[in-house]
Scaffold this motif. Structure first.
Motif, PDB file in Angstrom:
ATOM      1  N   GLU A  75      41.526 -29.194 -50.604  1.00 52.46           N
ATOM      2  CA  GLU A  75      42.882 -29.039 -51.643  1.00 52.46           C
ATOM      3  C   GLU A  75      43.636 -28.380 -51.117  1.00 52.46           C
ATOM      4  OE1 GLU A  75      43.024 -27.485 -56.273  1.00 52.46           O
ATOM      5  OE2 GLU A  75      40.901 -27.518 -55.500  1.00 52.46           O
ATOM      6  N   VAL A  76      43.663 -27.390 -50.350  1.00 53.25           N
ATOM      7  CA  VAL A  76      44.744 -26.673 -49.800  1.00 53.25           C
ATOM      8  C   VAL A  76      45.593 -27.442 -48.828  1.00 53.25           C
ATOM      9  CG1 VAL A  76      45.353 -24.765 -48.287  1.00 53.25           C
ATOM     10  CG2 VAL A  76      43.834 -24.367 -50.028  1.00 53.25           C
ATOM     11  N   ALA A 128      51.508 -32.361 -50.238  1.00 54.87           N
ATOM     12  CA  ALA A 128      52.323 -32.701 -51.204  1.00 54.87           C
ATOM     13  C   ALA A 128      53.681 -31.747 -51.223  1.00 54.87           C
ATOM     14  CB  ALA A 128      51.558 -32.354 -52.551  1.00 54.87           C
ATOM     15  N   VAL A 129      53.567 -30.523 -50.914  1.00 53.09           N
ATOM     16  CA  VAL A 129      54.743 -29.645 -50.738  1.00 53.09           C
ATOM     17  C   VAL A 129      55.753 -30.075 -49.753  1.00 53.09           C
ATOM     18  CG1 VAL A 129      55.437 -27.286 -50.205  1.00 53.09           C
ATOM     19  CG2 VAL A 129      53.757 -27.694 -52.024  1.00 53.09           C
ATOM     20  N   LYS A 161      56.162 -33.182 -48.689  1.00 59.25           N
ATOM     21  CA  LYS A 161      56.678 -34.510 -49.316  1.00 59.25           C
ATOM     22  C   LYS A 161      57.786 -34.167 -50.127  1.00 59.25           C
ATOM     23  CE  LYS A 161      55.980 -38.824 -51.087  1.00 59.25           C
ATOM     24  NZ  LYS A 161      56.905 -38.761 -52.078  1.00 59.25           N
ATOM     25  N   GLN A 162      57.660 -33.053 -51.082  1.00 56.32           N
ATOM     26  CA  GLN A 162      58.552 -32.601 -52.316  1.00 56.32           C
ATOM     27  C   GLN A 162      59.861 -32.153 -51.424  1.00 56.32           C
ATOM     28  OE1 GLN A 162      58.099 -33.422 -55.611  1.00 56.32           O
ATOM     29  NE2 GLN A 162      60.246 -32.945 -55.483  1.00 56.32           N
ATOM     30  N   GLY A 163      59.509 -31.413 -50.365  1.00 60.07           N
ATOM     31  CA  GLY A 163      60.667 -30.773 -49.819  1.00 60.07           C
ATOM     32  C   GLY A 163      61.515 -31.823 -49.070  1.00 60.07           C
ATOM     33  N   GLU A 164      60.907 -32.923 -48.510  1.00 59.59           N
ATOM     34  CA  GLU A 164      61.695 -33.928 -47.697  1.00 59.59           C
ATOM     35  C   GLU A 164      62.319 -34.631 -48.918  1.00 59.59           C
ATOM     36  OE1 GLU A 164      58.681 -36.088 -45.998  1.00 59.59           O
ATOM     37  OE2 GLU A 164      58.448 -34.919 -44.231  1.00 59.59           O
ATOM     38  N   ASP A 165      61.841 -35.025 -50.108  1.00 58.62           N
ATOM     39  CA  ASP A 165      62.366 -35.678 -51.223  1.00 58.62           C
ATOM     40  C   ASP A 165      63.680 -34.737 -51.817  1.00 58.62           C
ATOM     41  OD1 ASP A 165      60.841 -37.793 -50.844  1.00 58.62           O
ATOM     42  OD2 ASP A 165      59.479 -36.878 -52.778  1.00 58.62           O
TER      43      ASP A 165
END
Length: 106
Positions: free
Chosen positions: A29-30, A36-37, A39-43
């Protein structure tokens, strides 16, 4: 007695390892949260660049007559007084239509 204590400690250690690797909040999970973090930073970086480009466009339109004139010519087909507007029309089936061109004195 010492064997029983060692056995209980080994069982507790195994139970903790199972929880660590497969339980809620475990290693898998980590890792998925880290991905996910990332990918969100890249977005967010892409959107920040887009916002900066839009901000520059807004500044150009607010403070520059040339930007407003260029947009009016390109998007609305406006021309200045004294200019002659020429439009090239391609035959049907042509590859790409030619953009409208304006020429003339200023």
């Amino acid at each position: 007695m010492l064997r029983w204590v060692a056995l209980v400690l080994v069982l507790v250690l195994i139970a903790l390892q199972v929880k660590l690797w497969s339980g809620n909040g475990g290693v898998h999970e980590v890792e998925s949260l880290r991905a996910a973090v990332k990918k969100q930073g890249e977005d967010n970086d892409k959107l920040t660049q887009r916002n900066q480009a839009l901000g520059a466009d807004v500044d150009d339109l607010k403070h520059g007559e040339q930007a407003v004139e260029a947009r009016a010519r390109a998007e609305l087909g406006l021309i200045k007084p004294g200019e002659t507007f020429y439009q090239v029309v391609e035959k049907p089936g042509a590859q790409a239509p030619a953009p409208a061109a304006s020429t003339g004195g200023r």
